[in-house]
Design a protein around this motif. Sequence first.
Motif, PDB file in Angstrom:
ATOM      1  N   ASP A   1      43.093  34.419  32.267  1.00 38.77           N
ATOM      2  CA  ASP A   1      42.771  34.462  30.847  1.00 38.77           C
ATOM      3  C   ASP A   1      41.281  34.230  30.609  1.00 38.77           C
ATOM      4  O   ASP A   1      40.630  34.970  29.860  1.00 38.77           O
ATOM      5  N   THR A   2      40.723  33.201  31.253  1.00 42.86           N
ATOM      6  CA  THR A   2      39.316  32.864  31.037  1.00 42.86           C
ATOM      7  C   THR A   2      38.389  33.931  31.611  1.00 42.86           C
ATOM      8  O   THR A   2      37.378  34.279  30.997  1.00 42.86           O
ATOM      9  N   ILE A   3      38.726  34.450  32.779  1.00 45.47           N
ATOM     10  CA  ILE A   3      37.874  35.481  33.401  1.00 45.47           C
ATOM     11  C   ILE A   3      37.834  36.737  32.527  1.00 45.47           C
ATOM     12  O   ILE A   3      36.767  37.279  32.217  1.00 45.47           O
ATOM     13  N   ILE A   4      38.999  37.193  32.096  1.00 48.42           N
ATOM     14  CA  ILE A   4      39.066  38.382  31.245  1.00 48.42           C
ATOM     15  C   ILE A   4      38.307  38.141  29.932  1.00 48.42           C
ATOM     16  O   ILE A   4      37.538  38.979  29.457  1.00 48.42           O
ATOM     17  N   ARG A   5      38.516  36.932  29.378  1.00 45.50           N
ATOM     18  CA  ARG A   5      37.834  36.567  28.136  1.00 45.50           C
ATOM     19  C   ARG A   5      36.321  36.655  28.313  1.00 45.50           C
ATOM     20  O   ARG A   5      35.601  37.192  27.483  1.00 45.50           O
ATOM     21  N   ASN A   6      35.861  36.121  29.453  1.00 46.01           N
ATOM     22  CA  ASN A   6      34.428  36.136  29.736  1.00 46.01           C
ATOM     23  C   ASN A   6      33.908  37.573  29.836  1.00 46.01           C
ATOM     24  O   ASN A   6      32.880  37.913  29.242  1.00 46.01           O
ATOM     25  N   LEU A   7      34.627  38.406  30.580  1.00 43.21           N
ATOM     26  CA  LEU A   7      34.186  39.792  30.754  1.00 43.21           C
ATOM     27  C   LEU A   7      34.130  40.498  29.405  1.00 43.21           C
ATOM     28  O   LEU A   7      33.175  41.222  29.105  1.00 43.21           O
ATOM     29  N   GLU A   8      35.134  40.264  28.578  1.00 39.16           N
ATOM     30  CA  GLU A   8      35.174  40.957  27.291  1.00 39.16           C
ATOM     31  C   GLU A   8      34.156  40.396  26.301  1.00 39.16           C
ATOM     32  O   GLU A   8      33.492  41.152  25.594  1.00 39.16           O
ATOM     33  N   ASP A   9      34.021  39.074  26.277  1.00 38.02           N
ATOM     34  CA  ASP A   9      33.057  38.460  25.355  1.00 38.02           C
ATOM     35  C   ASP A   9      31.633  38.919  25.661  1.00 38.02           C
ATOM     36  O   ASP A   9      30.826  39.110  24.759  1.00 38.02           O
TER      37      ASP A   9
END
Lengths: 152, 118, 339
Positions: free
Chosen positions: C215-223
């Motif tokens: 969740d955090t990795i995907i969030r980081n990539l998208e943010d």
Amino acid sequence: MDKQKQQQAYENYVKQKTPVHNLPLNMAKAFVTGGAVCLLGQCILNFCKSQGLDKDISGGWTSILLILLSVLLTGFNIYPGIAKWGGAGALVPITGFANSVASPAIEYQKEGQVMGIGCKIFTIAGPVILYGIFTSWVLGLGYWILKISNIL
Amino acid sequence: MDYINAFWVGGLICALVQILLDRTKLMPGRIMVLLVCTGAVLGALKIYQPFQDFAGAGASVPLAGFGNLLWKGVKEAVDKEGFIGIFLGGFKASAAGISAALVFGYLAALIFSPKMKK
Amino acid sequence: MNHQNCIKGAQSIEFEEAPYLISSAAVAGKKEGEGPLGKMFDMVGEDDLFGADTWEEAESTMQKEACLLALGKAHISQTQVRYLFGGDLLRQGIATSIGVEELEIPMFGLYGACSTSGEALALASMNVAAGYGEYMLAVTSSHFGSAEKEFRFPLSYANQRPLSAHWTVTGSGAFLVGTRRSHVRITGVTIGKIVDYGLKDSQNMGACMAPAACDTIIRNLEDFGRAPEDYNRIVTGDLGYVGQSILFDLVIGKGYDIKKNHMDCGMTIFDQETQDTHAGGSGCGCAATTLSAYILPKIERGEWKRVLFVPTGALMSTVSFNEGASVPGIAHAIVLEHC
């Protein structure tokens, strides 16, 4: 409901992904370890009997000596190694019970005589004693009722 | 012969418990409780004693034997003392094991210091 | 000061004036010292007691030593440090409280299980970026002995560890974050939320934490509008072998692939073949010591230009475990860049 299904699905998936010990191999190790402890017990038992002690007293000596041995091995940090290899073979015999008494006593000594050793000595063995005594009490009650009602 | 029986029966009990340990999420403490209770029940059903007569230490050294011992103590005490025996027998029969574990365990705490797992 | 344009996406911050990671130090136990990173630690204990009487005191000693070493490397005295952000695995964070007591730095005690190093670094860098101080210290620790006592069994108890079990790292890592130039900058952070897939198995923490890491990795990539390839390495804290394979599957399910540049501190710090640690290392000290001893030197040298550091935590307590609650996971991401 849907969430529960998702959780179940994830749990199943994780189960599939997680490696487990080789069961037949572990069973074989447990067999050898547990067998060896029981064999040792039989040696003590037979020796006591050969010294003319009765069956119950011999059984008592067997327990005491096995417990002493296990406590010493626990103190010298050898028992965990035996358990790592032998698994249930080290857990199931009375030596496992002794280890479960000695290991918290040693570990929690720094927290004091009463709150440390005194309380924590029962963390694992306490439930065994409680449920053992309770089960035999219930069974004994049943036995007594059957007895006074002349069924037995 | 009794040595062989003790070895394979004791070993077999441990091997069976290994299945519980490896394939269920049961913690070791629960398994110990389970064994003792099972032993007591099997003892009351008159199954454990004949089994122990056959296997000797192979049946008395595993914790199930401890359960059987508790039951035997209660039964004998009830036979002898009646109702109060339900309260007397269990601890009486298991006194040697519990006292030894507590006394030696306590002494060990005085002598040994905690060590790292290898 | 207007920080409005620092806010990125849903959960991230990209610093306008990125704070520097000035210095760091790693103190580790005996087993860790015998592992693949052994020679890279600043200090390795001889017997895991570090001259103390108990595992808990030993953990506090490690924290203090790590802080002093990190400060010493930067030639900064403790009085110059504005705030300290620290945490550990013990109840009420006692290892930190006692460990940093002597330093007399105003402090925040944190708990994020094994993700605490991320939490501490995020807060330290946010405080520096916001101009609340020139120097901030972030420190975390864990100790095998104290953690086993807290969460599992006495050390000499006869249990067999399942293959999915982790080995708590005995170690502490301290990081000095500030405005003074160095070769590593914290350019952004993504704060994670609690992710719980309902798993109750505390002996399989990798599987409990992998969803949070994903969740955090995907969030980081998208943010940040980045692709996995924009990072030389995406480094998770202590997912271990089980957690890593689950993370790969989860991330692919979201349309990304991080297989090529993923690394896990728990898998790096021990040698699985010879050290018999099963799934890998874990604990607040795992990600912190690996970051300090192994990852930061590579970024300093410019070997890696940009790294996403994602420590993961399994937020369980013995009480919640006994009451049958599931083990929630959390992960925070720190963007580290060479400069």
